[in-house]
Design a protein around this motif. Structure first.
Motif, PDB file in Angstrom:
ATOM      1  N   CYS A   1      66.592  85.976  13.909  1.00  0.00           N
ATOM      2  CA  CYS A   1      65.709  85.336  14.893  1.00  0.00           C
ATOM      3  C   CYS A   1      65.684  86.065  16.229  1.00  0.00           C
ATOM      4  CB  CYS A   1      66.088  83.865  15.081  1.00  0.00           C
ATOM      5  SG  CYS A   1      67.740  83.586  15.756  1.00  0.00           S
ATOM      6  N   ARG A   2      66.593  86.974  16.456  1.00  0.00           N
ATOM      7  CA  ARG A   2      66.567  87.747  17.708  1.00  0.00           C
ATOM      8  C   ARG A   2      65.510  88.854  17.637  1.00  0.00           C
ATOM      9  NH1 ARG A   2      67.858  83.938  18.841  1.00  0.00           N
ATOM     10  NH2 ARG A   2      66.376  84.343  20.466  1.00  0.00           N
ATOM     11  N   LYS A   3      65.180  89.268  16.440  1.00  0.00           N
ATOM     12  CA  LYS A   3      64.218  90.361  16.269  1.00  0.00           C
ATOM     13  C   LYS A   3      62.880  89.887  15.716  1.00  0.00           C
ATOM     14  CE  LYS A   3      68.216  93.188  15.000  1.00  0.00           C
ATOM     15  NZ  LYS A   3      69.118  92.022  14.815  1.00  0.00           N
ATOM     16  N   ASN A   4      62.868  88.672  15.158  1.00  0.00           N
ATOM     17  CA  ASN A   4      61.664  88.143  14.509  1.00  0.00           C
ATOM     18  C   ASN A   4      61.415  86.717  14.957  1.00  0.00           C
ATOM     19  OD1 ASN A   4      61.511  90.341  12.162  1.00  0.00           O
ATOM     20  ND2 ASN A   4      63.616  89.617  12.274  1.00  0.00           N
TER      21      ASN A   4
ATOM     22  N   TYR B   1      68.530  77.664  17.312  1.00  0.00           N
ATOM     23  CA  TYR B   1      68.617  78.975  17.959  1.00  0.00           C
ATOM     24  C   TYR B   1      67.328  79.804  17.892  1.00  0.00           C
ATOM     25  CZ  TYR B   1      71.071  83.205  19.649  1.00  0.00           C
ATOM     26  OH  TYR B   1      71.471  84.310  20.365  1.00  0.00           O
ATOM     27  N   PRO B   2      66.588  79.800  16.791  1.00  0.00           N
ATOM     28  CA  PRO B   2      65.349  80.598  16.752  1.00  0.00           C
ATOM     29  C   PRO B   2      64.315  80.210  17.820  1.00  0.00           C
ATOM     30  CG  PRO B   2      65.993  80.011  14.531  1.00  0.00           C
ATOM     31  CD  PRO B   2      66.886  79.231  15.459  1.00  0.00           C
ATOM     32  N   ALA B   3      64.433  79.021  18.389  1.00  0.00           N
ATOM     33  CA  ALA B   3      63.494  78.612  19.446  1.00  0.00           C
ATOM     34  C   ALA B   3      63.808  79.324  20.760  1.00  0.00           C
ATOM     35  CB  ALA B   3      63.539  77.104  19.652  1.00  0.00           C
ATOM     36  N   TYR B   4      65.029  79.844  20.888  1.00  0.00           N
ATOM     37  CA  TYR B   4      65.429  80.579  22.085  1.00  0.00           C
ATOM     38  C   TYR B   4      64.972  82.018  21.938  1.00  0.00           C
ATOM     39  CZ  TYR B   4      68.274  82.514  25.824  1.00  0.00           C
ATOM     40  OH  TYR B   4      68.678  83.158  26.962  1.00  0.00           O
ATOM     41  N   ARG B   5      64.206  82.491  22.933  1.00  0.00           N
ATOM     42  CA  ARG B   5      63.631  83.829  22.804  1.00  0.00           C
ATOM     43  C   ARG B   5      64.343  84.872  23.653  1.00  0.00           C
ATOM     44  NH1 ARG B   5      62.850  83.749  18.542  1.00  0.00           N
ATOM     45  NH2 ARG B   5      61.941  85.808  18.687  1.00  0.00           N
ATOM     46  N   GLY B   6      65.493  84.513  24.228  1.00  0.00           N
ATOM     47  CA  GLY B   6      66.230  85.469  25.061  1.00  0.00           C
ATOM     48  C   GLY B   6      65.761  85.424  26.505  1.00  0.00           C
ATOM     49  N   GLY B   7      66.626  85.862  27.406  1.00  0.00           N
ATOM     50  CA  GLY B   7      66.281  85.926  28.828  1.00  0.00           C
ATOM     51  C   GLY B   7      65.852  84.595  29.417  1.00  0.00           C
TER      52      GLY B   7
ATOM     53  N   TYR C   1      75.875  74.578  27.717  1.00  0.00           N
ATOM     54  CA  TYR C   1      75.845  75.722  26.795  1.00  0.00           C
ATOM     55  C   TYR C   1      75.012  75.505  25.538  1.00  0.00           C
ATOM     56  CZ  TYR C   1      79.458  77.567  29.802  1.00  0.00           C
ATOM     57  OH  TYR C   1      80.150  78.018  30.888  1.00  0.00           O
ATOM     58  N   LEU C   2      74.536  74.293  25.345  1.00  0.00           N
ATOM     59  CA  LEU C   2      73.704  74.030  24.172  1.00  0.00           C
ATOM     60  C   LEU C   2      72.328  73.546  24.613  1.00  0.00           C
ATOM     61  CD1 LEU C   2      73.078  73.508  21.156  1.00  0.00           C
ATOM     62  CD2 LEU C   2      74.392  71.391  21.336  1.00  0.00           C
ATOM     63  N   PHE C   3      72.250  72.353  25.171  1.00  0.00           N
ATOM     64  CA  PHE C   3      70.947  71.741  25.429  1.00  0.00           C
ATOM     65  C   PHE C   3      70.192  72.401  26.583  1.00  0.00           C
ATOM     66  CE2 PHE C   3      73.389  68.185  23.381  1.00  0.00           C
ATOM     67  CZ  PHE C   3      72.737  68.282  22.160  1.00  0.00           C
ATOM     68  N   ASN C   4      70.853  72.618  27.724  1.00  0.00           N
ATOM     69  CA  ASN C   4      70.175  73.295  28.827  1.00  0.00           C
ATOM     70  C   ASN C   4      69.903  74.754  28.485  1.00  0.00           C
ATOM     71  OD1 ASN C   4      70.145  70.972  30.397  1.00  0.00           O
ATOM     72  ND2 ASN C   4      72.027  71.487  31.481  1.00  0.00           N
ATOM     73  N   PHE C   5      70.821  75.381  27.805  1.00  0.00           N
ATOM     74  CA  PHE C   5      70.637  76.774  27.362  1.00  0.00           C
ATOM     75  C   PHE C   5      69.348  76.909  26.545  1.00  0.00           C
ATOM     76  CE2 PHE C   5      71.075  80.076  24.137  1.00  0.00           C
ATOM     77  CZ  PHE C   5      71.424  81.185  24.899  1.00  0.00           C
ATOM     78  N   LEU C   6      69.095  75.926  25.683  1.00  0.00           N
ATOM     79  CA  LEU C   6      67.898  75.945  24.840  1.00  0.00           C
ATOM     80  C   LEU C   6      66.631  75.543  25.598  1.00  0.00           C
ATOM     81  CD1 LEU C   6      69.241  74.454  21.488  1.00  0.00           C
ATOM     82  CD2 LEU C   6      68.313  76.750  21.807  1.00  0.00           C
ATOM     83  N   GLY C   7      66.773  75.217  26.884  1.00  0.00           N
ATOM     84  CA  GLY C   7      65.599  74.915  27.697  1.00  0.00           C
ATOM     85  C   GLY C   7      65.280  73.438  27.839  1.00  0.00           C
ATOM     86  N   PHE C   8      66.058  72.573  27.181  1.00  0.00           N
ATOM     87  CA  PHE C   8      65.799  71.140  27.274  1.00  0.00           C
ATOM     88  C   PHE C   8      66.056  70.631  28.692  1.00  0.00           C
ATOM     89  CE2 PHE C   8      66.676  71.227  22.619  1.00  0.00           C
ATOM     90  CZ  PHE C   8      65.515  70.594  22.184  1.00  0.00           C
ATOM     91  N   ASP C   9      65.279  69.641  29.099  1.00  0.00           N
ATOM     92  CA  ASP C   9      65.463  68.975  30.381  1.00  0.00           C
ATOM     93  C   ASP C   9      66.054  67.597  30.068  1.00  0.00           C
ATOM     94  OD1 ASP C   9      65.323  67.913  32.901  1.00  0.00           O
ATOM     95  OD2 ASP C   9      63.136  67.885  33.003  1.00  0.00           O
ATOM     96  N   ILE C  10      67.369  67.472  30.247  1.00  0.00           N
ATOM     97  CA  ILE C  10      68.057  66.228  29.888  1.00  0.00           C
ATOM     98  C   ILE C  10      67.667  65.122  30.856  1.00  0.00           C
ATOM     99  CG2 ILE C  10      70.280  65.084  29.520  1.00  0.00           C
ATOM    100  CD1 ILE C  10      71.451  67.879  28.853  1.00  0.00           C
ATOM    101  N   GLN C  11      67.079  64.062  30.311  1.00  0.00           N
ATOM    102  CA  GLN C  11      66.616  62.930  31.117  1.00  0.00           C
ATOM    103  C   GLN C  11      67.708  61.897  31.297  1.00  0.00           C
ATOM    104  OE1 GLN C  11      63.112  62.860  32.249  1.00  0.00           O
ATOM    105  NE2 GLN C  11      63.566  64.967  31.689  1.00  0.00           N
ATOM    106  N   LYS C  12      68.251  61.437  30.166  1.00  0.00           N
ATOM    107  CA  LYS C  12      69.277  60.396  30.197  1.00  0.00           C
ATOM    108  C   LYS C  12      70.270  60.612  29.062  1.00  0.00           C
ATOM    109  CE  LYS C  12      66.514  56.843  32.413  1.00  0.00           C
ATOM    110  NZ  LYS C  12      65.942  55.505  32.359  1.00  0.00           N
TER     111      LYS C  12
END
Length: 161
Positions: A53-56, A101-107, A140-151
């Motif tokens: 998923c890092r390359k594709n 993890y595949p939803a994370y595109r790096g950077g 390291y998991l939810f915020n890293f993946l871009g989620f905005d934790i509400q509650k």
């Protein structure tokens, strides 16, 4: 009201995780579309760390996760519920979150960027317990993946996140 999708990381249909999930999903979705997915009913293999998923786009493993990632992208709000075992999310929930993890595109780029996330934890101990573990998971998991934790709810009580 928001289009809401919930993921239950417990195999117990009458347990507190599922009870809290049904309540919260109904509250968030109102009259909008909603769905609750039971992770144990899905065909989800564990992440093998192959880095495909890092390359594709997507994952080298073709199972139910492909569809579940699209459902998350498509939803306004996501709820993840898990019982707590030894202070951490259940293995069912962990297999599911590893495969996001595949939803994370790096950077810092993610297909889940800004997606509203609600978390439900069920545990035998009082809600104050494991706050340190939850904050590590958030960072390291939810915020890293871009989620905005509400509650964040523990045993049905909203806690600081």
């Amino acid at each position: 009201s928001m289009k809401t999708i919930g993921f239950v990381g417990s195999a117990r249909r009458n347990g507190s995780t599922n009870t809290e999930m049904k309540k919260l999903v109904a509250e968030l979705s109102g009259n909008d579309e909603s769905e609750i997915i039971y992770i144990d009913e899905k065909n989800i293999h564990f992440c093998i760390g192959c880095e495909y998923c890092r390359k594709n786009e997507g994952c080298s493993q073709h199972d139910d996760m492909e569809e579940l990632i699209e459902k998350i992208v498509d939803a306004d709000a996501v709820v993840i519920g898990s019982p707590v075992y030894f202070g951490e999310i259940s293995s069912l929930t962990k297999v599911f979150t590893d495969r996001l993890y595949p939803a994370y595109r790096g950077g810092g780029k993610s297909r889940f960027k800004g997606k509203k996330l609600y978390l439900i934890y069920s545990q035998e101990s009082s809600p104050e317990w494991y706050a340190d573990v939850r904050s590590v998971e958030a960072k390291y998991l939810f915020n890293f993946l871009g989620f905005d934790i509400q509650k964040v709810y523990v045993n049905g009580v909203e806690v600081k996140h």
